[in-house]
Design a protein around this motif. Structure first.
Motif, PDB file in Angstrom:
ATOM      1  N   GLN A 243       0.834  -1.187   0.000  1.00  0.00           N
ATOM      2  CA  GLN A 243       0.000   0.000   0.000  1.00  0.00           C
ATOM      3  C   GLN A 243       0.875   1.245   0.000  1.00  0.00           C
ATOM      4  O   GLN A 243       2.093   1.170   0.187  1.00  0.00           O
ATOM      5  CB  GLN A 243      -0.924   0.006   1.223  1.00  0.00           C
ATOM      6  CG  GLN A 243      -0.193   0.003   2.569  1.00  0.00           C
ATOM      7  CD  GLN A 243      -1.145  -0.185   3.734  1.00  0.00           C
ATOM      8  OE1 GLN A 243      -1.697  -1.254   3.937  1.00  0.00           O
ATOM      9  NE2 GLN A 243      -1.321   0.866   4.524  1.00  0.00           N
ATOM     10  N   HIS A 244       0.252   2.395  -0.207  1.00  0.00           N
ATOM     11  CA  HIS A 244       0.943   3.682  -0.171  1.00  0.00           C
ATOM     12  C   HIS A 244      -0.038   4.727   0.338  1.00  0.00           C
ATOM     13  O   HIS A 244      -1.235   4.663   0.035  1.00  0.00           O
ATOM     14  CB  HIS A 244       1.465   4.051  -1.557  1.00  0.00           C
ATOM     15  CG  HIS A 244       2.322   5.284  -1.561  1.00  0.00           C
ATOM     16  ND1 HIS A 244       1.885   6.496  -2.055  1.00  0.00           N
ATOM     17  CD2 HIS A 244       3.592   5.480  -1.132  1.00  0.00           C
ATOM     18  CE1 HIS A 244       2.856   7.393  -1.924  1.00  0.00           C
ATOM     19  NE2 HIS A 244       3.906   6.799  -1.380  1.00  0.00           N
ATOM     20  N   TYR A 245       0.472   5.699   1.079  1.00  0.00           N
ATOM     21  CA  TYR A 245      -0.418   6.655   1.736  1.00  0.00           C
ATOM     22  C   TYR A 245      -1.236   7.482   0.746  1.00  0.00           C
ATOM     23  O   TYR A 245      -2.316   7.972   1.084  1.00  0.00           O
ATOM     24  CB  TYR A 245       0.390   7.571   2.658  1.00  0.00           C
ATOM     25  CG  TYR A 245       1.191   8.639   1.943  1.00  0.00           C
ATOM     26  CD1 TYR A 245       0.641   9.884   1.659  1.00  0.00           C
ATOM     27  CD2 TYR A 245       2.505   8.398   1.546  1.00  0.00           C
ATOM     28  CE1 TYR A 245       1.363  10.858   0.987  1.00  0.00           C
ATOM     29  CE2 TYR A 245       3.241   9.358   0.883  1.00  0.00           C
ATOM     30  CZ  TYR A 245       2.674  10.586   0.609  1.00  0.00           C
ATOM     31  OH  TYR A 245       3.396  11.543  -0.054  1.00  0.00           O
TER      32      TYR A 245
ATOM     33  N   GLY B 226      -4.187   6.592   2.641  1.00  0.00           N
ATOM     34  CA  GLY B 226      -4.260   7.649   3.644  1.00  0.00           C
ATOM     35  C   GLY B 226      -3.085   7.629   4.610  1.00  0.00           C
ATOM     36  O   GLY B 226      -2.411   6.621   4.793  1.00  0.00           O
ATOM     37  N   SER B 227      -2.858   8.782   5.232  1.00  0.00           N
ATOM     38  CA  SER B 227      -1.783   8.923   6.212  1.00  0.00           C
ATOM     39  C   SER B 227      -2.239   8.351   7.552  1.00  0.00           C
ATOM     40  O   SER B 227      -3.404   8.448   7.910  1.00  0.00           O
ATOM     41  CB  SER B 227      -1.411  10.402   6.367  1.00  0.00           C
ATOM     42  OG  SER B 227      -0.386  10.558   7.305  1.00  0.00           O
ATOM     43  N   ARG B 228      -1.287   7.785   8.292  1.00  0.00           N
ATOM     44  CA  ARG B 228      -1.632   7.142   9.555  1.00  0.00           C
ATOM     45  C   ARG B 228      -0.378   7.043  10.426  1.00  0.00           C
ATOM     46  O   ARG B 228       0.742   7.119   9.907  1.00  0.00           O
ATOM     47  CB  ARG B 228      -2.175   5.743   9.299  1.00  0.00           C
ATOM     48  CG  ARG B 228      -1.283   4.890   8.414  1.00  0.00           C
ATOM     49  CD  ARG B 228      -1.573   3.419   8.521  1.00  0.00           C
ATOM     50  NE  ARG B 228      -1.453   2.995   9.893  1.00  0.00           N
ATOM     51  CZ  ARG B 228      -2.157   1.993  10.432  1.00  0.00           C
ATOM     52  NH1 ARG B 228      -2.991   1.318   9.684  1.00  0.00           N
ATOM     53  NH2 ARG B 228      -1.996   1.665  11.690  1.00  0.00           N
ATOM     54  N   PRO B 229      -0.535   6.874  11.750  1.00  0.00           N
ATOM     55  CA  PRO B 229       0.637   6.637  12.603  1.00  0.00           C
ATOM     56  C   PRO B 229       1.363   5.374  12.156  1.00  0.00           C
ATOM     57  O   PRO B 229       0.722   4.396  11.757  1.00  0.00           O
ATOM     58  CB  PRO B 229       0.029   6.457  13.998  1.00  0.00           C
ATOM     59  CG  PRO B 229      -1.326   7.045  13.933  1.00  0.00           C
ATOM     60  CD  PRO B 229      -1.790   6.885  12.528  1.00  0.00           C
ATOM     61  N   GLN B 230       2.685   5.398  12.207  1.00  0.00           N
ATOM     62  CA  GLN B 230       3.462   4.297  11.661  1.00  0.00           C
ATOM     63  C   GLN B 230       4.328   3.628  12.716  1.00  0.00           C
ATOM     64  O   GLN B 230       4.533   4.132  13.808  1.00  0.00           O
ATOM     65  CB  GLN B 230       4.362   4.786  10.517  1.00  0.00           C
ATOM     66  CG  GLN B 230       3.630   5.023   9.208  1.00  0.00           C
ATOM     67  CD  GLN B 230       3.188   3.713   8.556  1.00  0.00           C
ATOM     68  OE1 GLN B 230       3.218   2.654   9.170  1.00  0.00           O
ATOM     69  NE2 GLN B 230       2.767   3.795   7.306  1.00  0.00           N
TER      70      GLN B 230
ATOM     71  N   GLY C 257       3.784  -0.416  -1.725  1.00  0.00           N
ATOM     72  CA  GLY C 257       2.706  -0.462  -2.707  1.00  0.00           C
ATOM     73  C   GLY C 257       3.208  -0.158  -4.113  1.00  0.00           C
ATOM     74  O   GLY C 257       3.904   0.842  -4.325  1.00  0.00           O
ATOM     75  N   GLY C 258       2.885  -1.009  -5.067  1.00  0.00           N
ATOM     76  CA  GLY C 258       3.354  -0.855  -6.436  1.00  0.00           C
ATOM     77  C   GLY C 258       4.611  -1.627  -6.735  1.00  0.00           C
ATOM     78  O   GLY C 258       5.184  -1.498  -7.820  1.00  0.00           O
TER      79      GLY C 258
ATOM     80  N   LYS D  49       1.082  11.346  -9.540  1.00  0.00           N
ATOM     81  CA  LYS D  49       2.384  12.005  -9.416  1.00  0.00           C
ATOM     82  C   LYS D  49       2.972  11.782  -8.030  1.00  0.00           C
ATOM     83  O   LYS D  49       4.156  11.461  -7.886  1.00  0.00           O
ATOM     84  CB  LYS D  49       2.219  13.501  -9.692  1.00  0.00           C
ATOM     85  CG  LYS D  49       3.531  14.263  -9.741  1.00  0.00           C
ATOM     86  CD  LYS D  49       3.287  15.736 -10.072  1.00  0.00           C
ATOM     87  CE  LYS D  49       4.610  16.500 -10.081  1.00  0.00           C
ATOM     88  NZ  LYS D  49       4.394  17.944 -10.339  1.00  0.00           N
ATOM     89  N   ILE D  50       2.149  11.896  -7.007  1.00  0.00           N
ATOM     90  CA  ILE D  50       2.627  11.685  -5.634  1.00  0.00           C
ATOM     91  C   ILE D  50       2.957  10.214  -5.408  1.00  0.00           C
ATOM     92  O   ILE D  50       3.955   9.884  -4.762  1.00  0.00           O
ATOM     93  CB  ILE D  50       1.562  12.175  -4.633  1.00  0.00           C
ATOM     94  CG1 ILE D  50       1.456  13.699  -4.717  1.00  0.00           C
ATOM     95  CG2 ILE D  50       1.901  11.740  -3.211  1.00  0.00           C
ATOM     96  CD1 ILE D  50       0.314  14.289  -3.941  1.00  0.00           C
ATOM     97  N   PHE D  51       2.134   9.315  -5.940  1.00  0.00           N
ATOM     98  CA  PHE D  51       2.384   7.880  -5.797  1.00  0.00           C
ATOM     99  C   PHE D  51       3.733   7.498  -6.396  1.00  0.00           C
ATOM    100  O   PHE D  51       4.458   6.673  -5.838  1.00  0.00           O
ATOM    101  CB  PHE D  51       1.253   7.102  -6.483  1.00  0.00           C
ATOM    102  CG  PHE D  51       1.431   5.610  -6.474  1.00  0.00           C
ATOM    103  CD1 PHE D  51       1.030   4.849  -5.386  1.00  0.00           C
ATOM    104  CD2 PHE D  51       2.003   4.952  -7.558  1.00  0.00           C
ATOM    105  CE1 PHE D  51       1.191   3.469  -5.371  1.00  0.00           C
ATOM    106  CE2 PHE D  51       2.167   3.579  -7.557  1.00  0.00           C
ATOM    107  CZ  PHE D  51       1.760   2.840  -6.459  1.00  0.00           C
ATOM    108  N   ASN D  52       4.062   8.089  -7.538  1.00  0.00           N
ATOM    109  CA  ASN D  52       5.279   7.699  -8.253  1.00  0.00           C
ATOM    110  C   ASN D  52       6.528   8.469  -7.818  1.00  0.00           C
ATOM    111  O   ASN D  52       7.641   8.015  -8.085  1.00  0.00           O
ATOM    112  CB  ASN D  52       5.071   7.880  -9.762  1.00  0.00           C
ATOM    113  CG  ASN D  52       4.091   6.868 -10.333  1.00  0.00           C
ATOM    114  OD1 ASN D  52       4.219   5.678 -10.111  1.00  0.00           O
ATOM    115  ND2 ASN D  52       3.086   7.350 -11.052  1.00  0.00           N
ATOM    116  N   GLU D  53       6.360   9.617  -7.163  1.00  0.00           N
ATOM    117  CA  GLU D  53       7.517  10.395  -6.710  1.00  0.00           C
ATOM    118  C   GLU D  53       7.898   9.965  -5.298  1.00  0.00           C
ATOM    119  O   GLU D  53       7.407  10.488  -4.307  1.00  0.00           O
ATOM    120  CB  GLU D  53       7.199  11.894  -6.737  1.00  0.00           C
ATOM    121  CG  GLU D  53       7.190  12.500  -8.125  1.00  0.00           C
ATOM    122  CD  GLU D  53       6.975  13.999  -8.095  1.00  0.00           C
ATOM    123  OE1 GLU D  53       6.824  14.573  -7.001  1.00  0.00           O
ATOM    124  OE2 GLU D  53       6.940  14.603  -9.181  1.00  0.00           O
TER     125      GLU D  53
END
Length: 533
Positions: free
Chosen positions: A258-260, A264-268, A276-277, A448-452
């Motif tokens: 997965q990817h945020y 979504g953003s969450r505590p890690q 993810g990907g 763009k955000i997913f790939n950067e």
């Protein structure tokens, strides 16, 4: 010797292949039968083999690339000569769709996963591969245990017997019963697990269901599934092993598919690594058969691509829903490419529709002529659509597909349309809405955000694996949070809260007691004259 080594390093540099660390000996165990599950880990195993590590893989699904690596050995638990094109894909009919995410449905899904996991454990232990690798370990020790964290843990007996660090892989959103193993906050007020799916900020009744399922499923998995895992180990190996303790004390990382940008953003936790990907490759983006390529080239307005994944049989669709879909698609401007498993295809205009039994999904989604993806919400297809920047119409059928569908909708990349709601009016409304430019623009922004990223998902995964190979259980020990050793009472500071509460109550009682006394004379009361005797 030094000259030869130097030449090898220079040669690898010219080829663009990073020189490997001292070759490790990796044992990977992926017994689940789902092709889509194994598809996530294949690039990692292939890359490890490319870098010179010895890989022993116990799996149900055959790796078509394994023959290219002399240091990659497959030990299959599937039947010899089994046709996996019919036993690992297109298994789920659309009659199994679950239109609601009520608590009874979630418990049924847990039970189905439990039964599936125990069946998998039976195949794994009956294969004889466990005894084989344990014997090999005595002669040439393994350095690392790779596996999937999904619906059973019986395979962790091998990690315990060989005292190996573990890297688990979650091919879908992380199951709620794995959070505590790495001290990953579940926070049911806003974090949704694999089992549920809600739109936007949770309402109070959704928070309640989210809280109950998160805690109940943890309890069921620990005292039902893990107990069954331990019994399987006792039956086949004759040893007492607590798989939950093994997972808690020997896990170094859990890779999350997965990817945020999507989930979504969450505590890690340091132990949870988003990859993810990881299955996406540049080569797969270009693999288009000639018939599909020709159809795309003739599609001036563009194409809608329909695929409900490798597990769901789209050809099992109800007749009334198929009629509604064909009616609406026929009268909109885009042409259609549809993954359809049946030999008999719907009677349609062949210049408008192209039915294919197997879709080169990534290559299609990244093609500029594809304007919309109608998906069932499987995480691989959803991730690929995000990577390619294409809006989605999502019809979830079961499991994490509801969570993925709402993730798409919540981020403005598409719409969720339940299977039960497939009607002509609803479809017309959905396609009209999705023609708005905002969906395509938002999909490109998120792509763009997913790939950067600072590093590609595969690079992150390989670094993590090689870090644990080099440092062993010490790496796992230092990554683990002290919180995994605490019971719930201490972890949530309930002892401190209880002490503070009791102290405040006692203080109130004491002050109340001290304030009690004889009522004082009012200040404004006049004193009367003394009476004469």
């Amino acid at each position: 010797m030094w000259v030869r080594s130097g030449v090898l390093i220079v040669f690898l540099g010219i080829l663009g292949v990073p020189p490997p660390i001292s070759a490790g000996n990796v044992l990977a165990v992926y017994p689940h039968f789902g092709f889509s599950h194994f598809k996530v880990v294949m690039p990692i195993l292939n890359e490890l083999a490319t870098r010179g590590h010895d890989i022993t893989v116990i799996s149900y699904v055959k790796n078509p690339h394994a023959v290219a690596f002399p240091n990659y050995e497959e030990l299959l638990i599937s039947a010899p000569g089994e046709d996996q094109s019919s036993t690992t894909i297109n298994l789920v009919p659309l009659t199994e769709n679950t239109p609601t995410r009520s608590l009874p449905v979630l418990i049924r899904e847990y039970k189905a996963l439990h039964d599936e996991g125990q069946k998998t454990c039976g195949h794994l232990f009956a294969s004889g591969h466990i005894e084989r690798v344990v014997e090999r370990h005595r002669k040439k020790p393994y350095d690392l245990f790779l596996t999937e964290y999904f619906n059973s843990d019986c395979q962790l007996a091998m990690a315990k017997l060989m005292n190996l660090p573990i890297i688990g892989l979650s091919t879908c959103a992380l199951m709620p019963y794995y959070y505590d193993r790495i001290d990953l906050p579940d926070t049911p007020a806003f974090i949704q697990s694999e089992f549920v799916g809600f739109a936007g900020q949770l309402k109070w009744h959704e928070r309640l269901l989210n809280f109950i399922q998160a805690k109940l499923l943890k309890f069921l998995y620990k005292y039902h599934s893990n107990r069954a895992d331990n019994m399987v180990i006792r039956k086949y190996l004759g040893v007492e092993i607590d798989v939950e303790e093994v997972a808690r004390t020997q896990t170094a990382f859990i890779f999350g598919n997965q990817h945020y940008s999507l989930m979504g953003s969450r505590p890690q936790s340091l132990q949870f690594v988003e990859i993810g990907g990881v299955h996406i490759t540049k080569k797969a983006e270009k693999e288009l058969p000639e018939n599909i390529s020709n159809f795309l080239n003739r599609s001036n307005e563009g194409v809608i691509f329909i695929s409900w994944g490798s597990m769901v049989r789209a050809s099992s669709i109800d007749k009334d829903k198929l009629t509604a879909i064909l009616e609406v698609l026929q009268h909109q401007p885009l042409r259609i490419i549809w993954k359809w498993e049946g030999d008999e295809t719907p009677k349609t205009d062949s210049s408008k529709f192209l039915f294919i039994k197997w879709a080169p999904q990534l290559a299609l989604l990244c093609h500029p002529k594809v304007k919309l993806f109608w998906s069932h919400g499987g995480l691989l297809g959803t991730t690929e659509s995000v990577h390619c920047g294409k809006p989605l119409l999502v019809t979830p059928i079961y499991g994490d597909q509801f969570l993925n569908a709402f993730s798409v909708q919540n981020r403005g990349m598409g719409l969720k349309l339940d299977y039960e709601d497939i009607t002509i009016p609803n479809l017309k409304q959905a396609f009209t809405e999705l023609r708005k430019k905002s969906y395509a623009q938002r999909s490109v922004q998120i792509s763009k955000i997913f790939n950067e990223r600072e590093k590609a998902p595969l690079e992150i995964a390989i670094w993590s694996v090689e870090h644990v190979i080099k440092n062993g259980l010490v790496a796992a020990e230092l990554l683990q949070s002290p919180g995994i050793e605490l019971n719930g009472f201490i972890y949530h500071s309930l002892d401190s809260i209880a002490l503070i509460f009791i102290s405040v109550v006692l203080l109130i009682i004491i002050l109340s007691y001290m304030c009690r006394g004889k009522p004082s004379t009012p200040a404004n009361k006049k004193l009367g004259k003394p009476k004469r005797s």
